[in-house]
Motif scaffolding. Structure first.
Motif, PDB file in Angstrom:
ATOM      1  N   VAL A 130       9.992  34.105  27.932  1.00  0.00           N
ATOM      2  CA  VAL A 130       8.641  33.937  27.877  1.00  0.00           C
ATOM      3  C   VAL A 130       7.801  34.438  28.823  1.00  0.00           C
ATOM      4  O   VAL A 130       7.967  34.312  30.224  1.00  0.00           O
ATOM      5  CB  VAL A 130       7.997  32.305  27.838  1.00  0.00           C
ATOM      6  N   THR A 131       6.934  35.675  28.688  1.00  0.00           N
ATOM      7  CA  THR A 131       6.698  36.693  29.469  1.00  0.00           C
ATOM      8  C   THR A 131       5.235  36.465  29.698  1.00  0.00           C
ATOM      9  O   THR A 131       4.505  37.147  30.228  1.00  0.00           O
ATOM     10  CB  THR A 131       6.791  38.038  29.242  1.00  0.00           C
ATOM     11  N   ASP A 163      10.982  41.511  19.577  1.00  0.00           N
ATOM     12  CA  ASP A 163       9.723  41.506  19.878  1.00  0.00           C
ATOM     13  C   ASP A 163       9.044  43.002  19.469  1.00  0.00           C
ATOM     14  O   ASP A 163       9.757  43.970  19.624  1.00  0.00           O
ATOM     15  CB  ASP A 163       9.650  41.550  21.410  1.00  0.00           C
ATOM     16  N   ARG A 164       7.698  42.589  18.972  1.00  0.00           N
ATOM     17  CA  ARG A 164       7.195  43.774  18.234  1.00  0.00           C
ATOM     18  C   ARG A 164       7.123  44.990  19.058  1.00  0.00           C
ATOM     19  O   ARG A 164       7.112  46.318  18.320  1.00  0.00           O
ATOM     20  CB  ARG A 164       5.905  43.391  17.479  1.00  0.00           C
ATOM     21  N   LEU A 268       8.070  32.538  19.662  1.00  0.00           N
ATOM     22  CA  LEU A 268       7.019  32.809  20.269  1.00  0.00           C
ATOM     23  C   LEU A 268       7.410  33.134  21.793  1.00  0.00           C
ATOM     24  O   LEU A 268       7.712  32.191  22.463  1.00  0.00           O
ATOM     25  CB  LEU A 268       5.817  31.522  20.256  1.00  0.00           C
ATOM     26  N   ASN A 269       7.057  34.438  22.378  1.00  0.00           N
ATOM     27  CA  ASN A 269       7.728  34.770  23.597  1.00  0.00           C
ATOM     28  C   ASN A 269       6.696  35.672  24.586  1.00  0.00           C
ATOM     29  O   ASN A 269       6.766  35.688  25.621  1.00  0.00           O
ATOM     30  CB  ASN A 269       8.941  34.836  23.677  1.00  0.00           C
ATOM     31  N   VAL A 270       5.817  36.463  23.901  1.00  0.00           N
ATOM     32  CA  VAL A 270       5.122  37.328  24.612  1.00  0.00           C
ATOM     33  C   VAL A 270       3.601  37.545  24.364  1.00  0.00           C
ATOM     34  O   VAL A 270       3.139  36.801  23.219  1.00  0.00           O
ATOM     35  CB  VAL A 270       5.696  38.853  23.965  1.00  0.00           C
ATOM     36  N   CYS A 286       0.027  32.811  23.005  1.00  0.00           N
ATOM     37  CA  CYS A 286       0.659  33.321  24.249  1.00  0.00           C
ATOM     38  C   CYS A 286      -0.283  34.258  24.689  1.00  0.00           C
ATOM     39  O   CYS A 286      -0.761  35.436  24.214  1.00  0.00           O
ATOM     40  CB  CYS A 286       1.898  33.931  23.873  1.00  0.00           C
ATOM     41  N   VAL A 287      -0.914  34.121  25.890  1.00  0.00           N
ATOM     42  CA  VAL A 287      -1.717  35.075  26.620  1.00  0.00           C
ATOM     43  C   VAL A 287      -1.036  35.660  27.788  1.00  0.00           C
ATOM     44  O   VAL A 287       0.014  35.159  28.184  1.00  0.00           O
ATOM     45  CB  VAL A 287      -3.152  34.431  26.996  1.00  0.00           C
TER      46      VAL A 287
END
Length: 360
Positions: A130-131, A163-164, A268-270, A286-287
C-alpha cells in the motif's frame, strides 16, 4: 476547473452524443425578440427570473419557462441537476441559453461526498504494498455499475491488479491518457496447476492469498476484439473461475492473452484507486501519503444523464460545460446548436477503457 482539465487534450468520446445533428462553430447571437431570463446558484425558482436580482435557481426552471425568441443568461457555478429541454423555438425566433460573459457554467452530474472519513492506519492489501493512505466513509453511491469517483475534478479508478500505472505507482501522478489507453495488463497462461479456458484464468503471477470472488475480469482478448468484462466467481490455486461473458466464441478466454481484474477491496493499494462495498454502503479511497482528505474535493457521480434535448427545435447552448454526466438527444430534436462546450467524463462507469472527454 476548465483550465486544469483542458490538459486532457485529445481524449475524445465518440459515443456520448447521439440522436441529432448539431453544429459547433457558431458565434454568439441574441434572440431576435423575447424575454431575457436569468439563472444563478443563489437564485430561487419561485422568482420570476427576469432580472439578476430575481434569478431562477435551476436551469430546468428556465427551460420550463422560456418561449420562442427568449434568452437565458446563466451565472457561473456548478448546477447539480438533470435538465430536460422540450422547447420549441423557430428559425426566426431562436432560444438561447448562455453562460454569463466571463463566467464558467457547468451542468455537474456529481454530488460531494460528505461525512466523516475514517483513516485505516492498519490497512493492508493482498495485491501489493500500500503506497498511500486509505480512508473509509459511509455513503450511498446510487448508480451501481455506473458509479464513478473524482478527487479535485480528476477521475479516480476502481482498484485493480496489476496496478494500472505500474507496480506501486500513484495514478494521480500518471498521464490520464495513458491510464485510459495503456493500462498495465497481466497475461493468461497454462501452468502445471491447470490450463486457461473459457471459464478459467490461470496466471502464476497472481499474488498469493487473493480472494477474487466478486471481482471483475477485464479481458483484452484478441487483437481484433474489443475485449469484455465478466464476474469472477471464485479463486483457485494459481488462478480464478469466471462467468464467460464473451460476445462470441472467438473472444473466449484463452492462454497468452492480456487481462486485469478490478473492483475488489483486496486490490486497493495505490493513490487514485477506490472501492465501494455496495452491501455495506462503504467507500474506500486511497490518497497520497500525508494528504489531508478533508481538504480534498471528493465527488461521486449521481446522475447518469445531465442534459437532454428532447422534443426541442432551434435551441442554442453557448459556453455551458458538462462534467461527470451524459448528454442525450432525442430523434425529435432538430436544428439545435451546441457551441463552446467542454464536456468531461460523459459516459464513464466502473470501468471504461475508452477516452472520455468531448470538446465542442
Amino acid at each position: 476547473m476548465k483550465n486544469r482539465l483542458k490538459r486532457l487534450g485529445a481524449l475524445m468520446c465518440a459515443t456520448a452524443v447521439a440522436g441529432t445533428v448539431f453544429a459547433s462553430s457558431f458565434s454568439s447571437w441574441a434572440a431576435e425578440t423575447g424575454t431575457t431570463y436569468y439563472v444563478a446558484t443563489t437564485g430561487n425558482d419561485s422568482n420570476d427570473g427576469k432580472s439578476e436580482g430575481k434569478a431562477f435557481r435551476t436551469i430546468q426552471k428556465a427551460a420550463d419557462t422560456v418561449q420562442a425568441g427568449d434568452t437565458v443568461i446563466i451565472a457561473g457555478g456548478d448546477y447539480r441537476e438533470t435538465v430536460t429541454m422540450n422547447i420549441e423555438g423557430t428559425k426566426e425566433k431562436l432560444v438561447l441559453f448562455k453562460a454569463k460573459d466571463g463566467e464558467e457554467v457547468t451542468i455537474n452530474g456529481t454530488e460531494k461526498v460528505t461525512g466523516t472519513w475514517e483513516k485505516l492506519d492498519d490497512f493492508t492489501s493482498k495485491s501489493g504494498a500500500v503506497t498511500g493512505d486509505v480512508y473509509k466513509i459511509k455513503v450511498d453511491m446510487p448508480l451501481r455499475d455506473l458509479n464513478q469517483l473524482f478527487v479535485d475534478s480528476r477521475m479516480q479508478f476502481v482498484a485493480q491488479w496489476p496496478d494500472r500505472a505500474g507496480e506501486g505507482k500513484s495514478l494521480n501522478e500518471a498521464n490520464l491518457s495513458d491510464l485510459f489507453m495503456k493500462p498495465v495488463f497481466s497475461k493468461t497462461q497454462n501452468t502445471d496447476a491447470g490450463r486457461t479456458n473459457s471459464e478459467t484464468v490461470m496466471d502464476p503471477e497472481l499474488p498469493e492469498g487473493l480472494d477474487l470472488a466478486g471481482a471483475t475480469l477485464n479481458y483484452k482478448g484478441t487483437a481484433e476484439g474489443e475485449g469484455w468484462m465478466g464476474p469472477v466467481t471464485e479463486s483457485i490455486d494459481g488462478g480464478f473461475k469466471i462467468i464467460n461473458r464473451a460476445p462470441n466464441s472467438r473472444e473466449n478466454v484463452s492462454a497468452n492473452e492480456k487481462y486485469y481484474v478490478n473492483n475488489d477491496l483486496d486490490l486497493l493499494n495505490v493513490p487514485g484507486e477506490w472501492y465501494y462495498d455496495q452491501e455495506k454502503g462503504e467507500l474506500y479511497l486511497c490518497v497520497e501519503t500525508g494528504a489531508d482528505i478533508n481538504k480534498l474535493d471528493v465527488e461521486m457521480k449521481a446522475r447518469n444523464t445531465g442534459l437532454t434535448l428532447a422534443e426541442s427545435t432551434y435551441v442554442t447552448l453557448e459556453n455551458i460545460d458538462v462534467f461527470g454526466t451524459n448528454l442525450s438527444f432525442s430523434q425529435e430534436a432538430s436544428n439545435c446548436t451546441i457551441d463552446g462546450m467542454e464536456a468531461l467524463y460523459l459516459n464513464h462507469g466502473l470501468d471504461n477503457n475508452v477516452s472520455n472527454a468531448l470538446y465542442i
